[in-house]
Design a protein around this motif. Structure first.
Motif, PDB file in Angstrom:
ATOM      1  N   ASN A   1       5.340 -16.844  -3.377  1.00  0.00           N
ATOM      2  CA  ASN A   1       4.702 -16.039  -2.453  1.00  0.00           C
ATOM      3  C   ASN A   1       4.886 -14.451  -2.779  1.00  0.00           C
ATOM      4  OD1 ASN A   1       4.159 -17.422   0.765  1.00  0.00           O
ATOM      5  ND2 ASN A   1       5.413 -18.687  -0.493  1.00  0.00           N
ATOM      6  N   THR A   2       4.508 -14.369  -4.125  1.00  0.00           N
ATOM      7  CA  THR A   2       4.978 -13.091  -4.804  1.00  0.00           C
ATOM      8  C   THR A   2       3.453 -12.117  -5.078  1.00  0.00           C
ATOM      9  OG1 THR A   2       5.167 -14.224  -6.767  1.00  0.00           O
ATOM     10  CG2 THR A   2       7.275 -13.328  -5.671  1.00  0.00           C
ATOM     11  N   GLU A   3       2.393 -12.992  -4.611  1.00  0.00           N
ATOM     12  CA  GLU A   3       1.010 -12.089  -5.032  1.00  0.00           C
ATOM     13  C   GLU A   3       0.804 -11.040  -3.917  1.00  0.00           C
ATOM     14  OE1 GLU A   3      -3.707 -13.098  -5.075  1.00  0.00           O
ATOM     15  OE2 GLU A   3      -2.367 -14.852  -5.372  1.00  0.00           O
ATOM     16  N   ILE A   4       0.443 -10.099  -4.298  1.00  0.00           N
ATOM     17  CA  ILE A   4      -0.077  -8.985  -3.487  1.00  0.00           C
ATOM     18  C   ILE A   4      -1.514  -9.126  -3.170  1.00  0.00           C
ATOM     19  CG2 ILE A   4      -0.392  -6.276  -3.322  1.00  0.00           C
ATOM     20  CD1 ILE A   4       2.118  -6.013  -4.990  1.00  0.00           C
ATOM     21  N   LYS A   5      -1.777  -9.464  -2.019  1.00  0.00           N
ATOM     22  CA  LYS A   5      -3.175  -9.678  -1.787  1.00  0.00           C
ATOM     23  C   LYS A   5      -4.411  -8.765  -2.129  1.00  0.00           C
ATOM     24  CE  LYS A   5      -1.658 -13.803  -0.316  1.00  0.00           C
ATOM     25  NZ  LYS A   5      -1.813 -15.080  -1.150  1.00  0.00           N
ATOM     26  N   GLY A   6      -5.158  -8.757  -2.509  1.00  0.00           N
ATOM     27  CA  GLY A   6      -6.093  -7.835  -2.778  1.00  0.00           C
ATOM     28  C   GLY A   6      -6.048  -7.041  -4.031  1.00  0.00           C
ATOM     29  N   ALA A   7      -4.659  -7.104  -4.580  1.00  0.00           N
ATOM     30  CA  ALA A   7      -4.544  -6.188  -5.711  1.00  0.00           C
ATOM     31  C   ALA A   7      -5.031  -7.019  -7.107  1.00  0.00           C
ATOM     32  CB  ALA A   7      -3.246  -5.862  -5.925  1.00  0.00           C
ATOM     33  N   PRO A   8      -5.452  -6.262  -7.957  1.00  0.00           N
ATOM     34  CA  PRO A   8      -5.986  -7.067  -9.407  1.00  0.00           C
ATOM     35  C   PRO A   8      -4.803  -7.576 -10.182  1.00  0.00           C
ATOM     36  CG  PRO A   8      -5.982  -4.685  -9.674  1.00  0.00           C
ATOM     37  CD  PRO A   8      -5.657  -4.831  -8.278  1.00  0.00           C
ATOM     38  N   PHE A   9      -5.024  -8.489 -10.903  1.00  0.00           N
ATOM     39  CA  PHE A   9      -4.031  -9.146 -11.927  1.00  0.00           C
ATOM     40  C   PHE A   9      -4.160  -8.332 -13.459  1.00  0.00           C
ATOM     41  CE2 PHE A   9      -4.175 -12.365  -8.672  1.00  0.00           C
ATOM     42  CZ  PHE A   9      -2.971 -12.975  -8.976  1.00  0.00           C
ATOM     43  N   PHE A  10      -2.968  -8.048 -13.763  1.00  0.00           N
ATOM     44  CA  PHE A  10      -2.989  -7.564 -15.067  1.00  0.00           C
ATOM     45  C   PHE A  10      -3.442  -8.514 -16.320  1.00  0.00           C
ATOM     46  CE2 PHE A  10      -0.720  -6.779 -18.995  1.00  0.00           C
ATOM     47  CZ  PHE A  10      -1.086  -5.242 -19.180  1.00  0.00           C
ATOM     48  N   ASP A  11      -4.192  -7.886 -17.070  1.00  0.00           N
ATOM     49  CA  ASP A  11      -4.749  -8.627 -18.169  1.00  0.00           C
ATOM     50  C   ASP A  11      -4.831  -7.749 -19.233  1.00  0.00           C
ATOM     51  OD1 ASP A  11      -7.342  -7.694 -17.851  1.00  0.00           O
ATOM     52  OD2 ASP A  11      -7.925  -9.681 -16.943  1.00  0.00           O
TER      53      ASP A  11
ATOM     54  N   GLY B   1      -3.435  -3.990 -13.513  1.00  0.00           N
ATOM     55  CA  GLY B   1      -3.150  -4.722 -12.310  1.00  0.00           C
ATOM     56  C   GLY B   1      -1.604  -4.598 -11.690  1.00  0.00           C
ATOM     57  N   ARG B   2      -1.468  -4.962 -10.505  1.00  0.00           N
ATOM     58  CA  ARG B   2      -0.216  -4.992  -9.874  1.00  0.00           C
ATOM     59  C   ARG B   2       0.375  -6.352 -10.035  1.00  0.00           C
ATOM     60  NH1 ARG B   2       0.263  -1.960  -4.374  1.00  0.00           N
ATOM     61  NH2 ARG B   2       2.501  -2.210  -4.674  1.00  0.00           N
ATOM     62  N   ASN B   3      -0.333  -7.390  -9.962  1.00  0.00           N
ATOM     63  CA  ASN B   3       0.027  -8.724 -10.079  1.00  0.00           C
ATOM     64  C   ASN B   3      -0.041  -9.296 -11.463  1.00  0.00           C
ATOM     65  OD1 ASN B   3      -0.040  -9.613  -7.072  1.00  0.00           O
ATOM     66  ND2 ASN B   3      -1.992  -9.397  -7.260  1.00  0.00           N
ATOM     67  N   ILE B   4       1.150  -9.928 -12.004  1.00  0.00           N
ATOM     68  CA  ILE B   4       1.270 -10.439 -13.259  1.00  0.00           C
ATOM     69  C   ILE B   4       1.539 -11.580 -13.452  1.00  0.00           C
ATOM     70  CG2 ILE B   4       2.633 -10.020 -15.407  1.00  0.00           C
ATOM     71  CD1 ILE B   4       3.409  -7.397 -14.421  1.00  0.00           C
ATOM     72  N   HIS B   5       0.596 -12.512 -14.327  1.00  0.00           N
ATOM     73  CA  HIS B   5       0.884 -13.929 -14.429  1.00  0.00           C
ATOM     74  C   HIS B   5       1.823 -13.698 -15.913  1.00  0.00           C
ATOM     75  CE1 HIS B   5      -1.761 -15.683 -11.638  1.00  0.00           C
ATOM     76  NE2 HIS B   5      -2.990 -15.103 -12.193  1.00  0.00           N
ATOM     77  N   PHE B   6       3.127 -14.048 -15.422  1.00  0.00           N
ATOM     78  CA  PHE B   6       4.144 -14.149 -16.473  1.00  0.00           C
ATOM     79  C   PHE B   6       3.941 -15.314 -17.371  1.00  0.00           C
ATOM     80  CE2 PHE B   6       6.290 -10.951 -13.753  1.00  0.00           C
ATOM     81  CZ  PHE B   6       6.229  -9.754 -14.959  1.00  0.00           C
TER      82      PHE B   6
ATOM     83  N   ASP C   1       0.748  -1.264  -0.051  1.00  0.00           N
ATOM     84  CA  ASP C   1      -0.085  -0.272  -0.143  1.00  0.00           C
ATOM     85  C   ASP C   1       0.845   1.147  -0.241  1.00  0.00           C
ATOM     86  OD1 ASP C   1      -2.392  -1.699  -0.026  1.00  0.00           O
ATOM     87  OD2 ASP C   1      -2.578  -1.606   2.040  1.00  0.00           O
ATOM     88  N   LYS C   2       1.919   1.180   0.624  1.00  0.00           N
ATOM     89  CA  LYS C   2       2.872   2.341   0.667  1.00  0.00           C
ATOM     90  C   LYS C   2       3.740   2.632  -0.513  1.00  0.00           C
ATOM     91  CE  LYS C   2       3.407   1.484   5.617  1.00  0.00           C
ATOM     92  NZ  LYS C   2       4.289   1.222   6.674  1.00  0.00           N
ATOM     93  N   LEU C   3       3.817   1.678  -1.552  1.00  0.00           N
ATOM     94  CA  LEU C   3       4.549   1.580  -2.696  1.00  0.00           C
ATOM     95  C   LEU C   3       3.858   1.349  -3.794  1.00  0.00           C
ATOM     96  CD1 LEU C   3       8.104  -0.277  -1.391  1.00  0.00           C
ATOM     97  CD2 LEU C   3       7.493   2.316  -1.499  1.00  0.00           C
ATOM     98  N   PRO C   4       3.067   2.085  -4.265  1.00  0.00           N
ATOM     99  CA  PRO C   4       1.894   1.523  -5.521  1.00  0.00           C
ATOM    100  C   PRO C   4       2.907   1.271  -6.616  1.00  0.00           C
ATOM    101  CG  PRO C   4       2.005   4.045  -4.937  1.00  0.00           C
ATOM    102  CD  PRO C   4       2.734   3.416  -3.779  1.00  0.00           C
ATOM    103  N   HIS C   5       3.955   1.790  -6.790  1.00  0.00           N
ATOM    104  CA  HIS C   5       4.917   1.514  -8.063  1.00  0.00           C
ATOM    105  C   HIS C   5       5.598   0.098  -7.805  1.00  0.00           C
ATOM    106  CE1 HIS C   5       7.434   3.500  -5.159  1.00  0.00           C
ATOM    107  NE2 HIS C   5       8.616   3.409  -5.971  1.00  0.00           N
ATOM    108  N   LEU C   6       5.514  -0.659  -6.869  1.00  0.00           N
ATOM    109  CA  LEU C   6       6.062  -1.998  -6.845  1.00  0.00           C
ATOM    110  C   LEU C   6       5.155  -2.878  -7.492  1.00  0.00           C
ATOM    111  CD1 LEU C   6       8.131  -3.546  -5.651  1.00  0.00           C
ATOM    112  CD2 LEU C   6       6.724  -3.815  -3.570  1.00  0.00           C
ATOM    113  N   ILE C   7       5.562  -3.523  -8.690  1.00  0.00           N
ATOM    114  CA  ILE C   7       4.715  -4.154  -9.531  1.00  0.00           C
ATOM    115  C   ILE C   7       5.472  -5.549 -10.033  1.00  0.00           C
ATOM    116  CG2 ILE C   7       5.474  -2.808 -11.380  1.00  0.00           C
ATOM    117  CD1 ILE C   7       2.677  -3.641 -12.673  1.00  0.00           C
ATOM    118  N   GLY C   8       4.826  -6.799  -9.918  1.00  0.00           N
ATOM    119  CA  GLY C   8       5.393  -7.799 -10.341  1.00  0.00           C
ATOM    120  C   GLY C   8       4.615  -9.083 -10.377  1.00  0.00           C
ATOM    121  N   GLY C   9       5.302 -10.174 -10.529  1.00  0.00           N
ATOM    122  CA  GLY C   9       4.743 -11.390 -10.379  1.00  0.00           C
ATOM    123  C   GLY C   9       5.643 -12.694 -10.549  1.00  0.00           C
TER     124      GLY C   9
END
Length: 348
Positions: free
Chosen positions: A88-98, A103-108, A71-79
């Motif tokens: 253990n890399t999912e940001i809970k409650g954040a949407p997945f990018f598609d 979204g901040r969570n990415i299914h690479f 929540d404090k680092l909105p520019h932290l993004i990945g997957g």
């Protein structure tokens, strides 16, 4: 083109000035991020772990850290490369990018090379701090992109879990042996292998503050004891790469040097040696690169030249540890492929 670009920039600056009057906090956050600064207070309220918490895998501690700072680092993004539950890399409650939404969570997906290339591109915006994850063994597929990351000096974080034979029954096809040494040999790559949950928090802090190149975190699959910091030095020593975790009274007879999951084994060994009247200093060498960046006086205080009896312990290739143990020291490692068995059995 120059005139048109100047006009567009002037219009954007005017819009941002208006936005800043209406949304001061958000505008200040934007300015911090655009300047490469971490927002004020981002490192407050981070997870702390106690020995009474029991064994905690460093990959699990990493996941707790990510969700504590999200929540404090909105520019932290990945997957992850299709291994998010294990990494253990999912940001809970954040949407997945598609294709349809951000979204901040990415299914690479299972495409490690493309994953590394993608976060390089994100990092080159100088607005995002991207991370990606897989098992350490699969860095064989990630290597070209991670090497370019080191070459370009991008601010990427590589979260590599299942970092040793400690992953157990998956066997030698999944057990990294030469991988730690190979990434330590890569110019401008900083590798950190934390010894417990609290060192993992400190490793992430280093990774987020680091400038001029990528950071790779090598994390355990198996649970590790949380080191008692009432007896041992603070985990903040990770920032210096290597530090005296536990010392003796007077000059040590031997220095035990280790990283990651083997550090707790060295602490046990030091206790056993003390019962035989052998005084052992234990050094946590979480990052050789960070340690080498310290002043020579500090490095000599951790590894005094006068103490030549040294043993380095790591469940990986022995290559690279010779510079710390010297001609009279020994390296206990693994210069063969692993085995398929429960982790405890393999370590024995």
């Amino acid at each position: 083109a120059l005139a048109e670009g100047a006009k567009i920039e002037q219009e954007w600056n005017a819009k941002f000035k208006s936005y800043k009057r209406k949304h001061r906090e958000l505008a200040a956050l934007w300015e911090d991020i655009s300047r490469g600064k971490l927002p004020k207070g981002w490192d407050k309220g981070l997870p702390k772990f106690k020995p009474s918490d029991g064994k905690i895998a460093t990959r699990a501690a990493s996941g707790k850290f990510l969700n504590a700072v999200a929540d404090k680092l909105p520019h932290l993004i990945g997957g992850s490369a299709d291994l998010a539950p294990s990494n253990n890399t999912e940001i809970k409650g954040a949407p997945f990018f598609d294709r349809k939404k951000a979204g901040r969570n990415i299914h690479f997906g299972v495409r490690e090379h493309a994953m590394g290339a993608a976060i390089n591109g994100m990092a080159l915006t100088n607005m995002l701090i991207p991370y990606c994850a897989t098992f350490l063994i699969f860095t064989d597929y990630l290597r070209p992109a991670s090497r370019l990351s080191a070459l370009m000096g991008t601010h990427c974080v590589y979260v590599m879990t299942h970092d040793s034979i400690g992953l157990g029954e998956d066997g030698p096809t999944h057990q990294p042996i030469e991988h730690l040494a190979s990434y330590r040999a890569m110019p401008n790559m900083t590798l950190i292998r934390p010894a417990d949950a609290n060192e993992t928090v400190e490793a992430w802090k280093v990774a987020l503050r680091h400038k001029g190149g990528p950071v790779m975190l090598a994390l355990s699959r198996q649970g590790l004891p949380v080191i008692d910091r009432k007896v041992c030095s603070p985990a903040s020593g990770v920032a210096k790469g290597g530090y005296v975790l536990r010392d003796t009274k007077g000059r040590p007879d031997v220095i035990l040097i280790s990283s990651g999951s083997e550090v707790s084994l060295c602490l046990d060994a030091a206790e056993a040696l003390l019962k035989r009247n052998v005084k052992a200093r234990v050094v946590s060498m979480a990052s050789m690169e960070l340690f080498e960046a310290q002043p020579v006086e500090y490095r000599r205080s951790v590894l005094p030249p006068s103490v030549t009896k040294r043993i380095a312990v790591e469940a990986a290739a022995t290559f690279g540890w010779e510079k710390y143990v010297g001609l009279e020291g020994r390296v206990m490692g693994i210069d063969t492929f692993g085995e398929s068995a429960p982790a405890g059995d393999i370590y024995r």
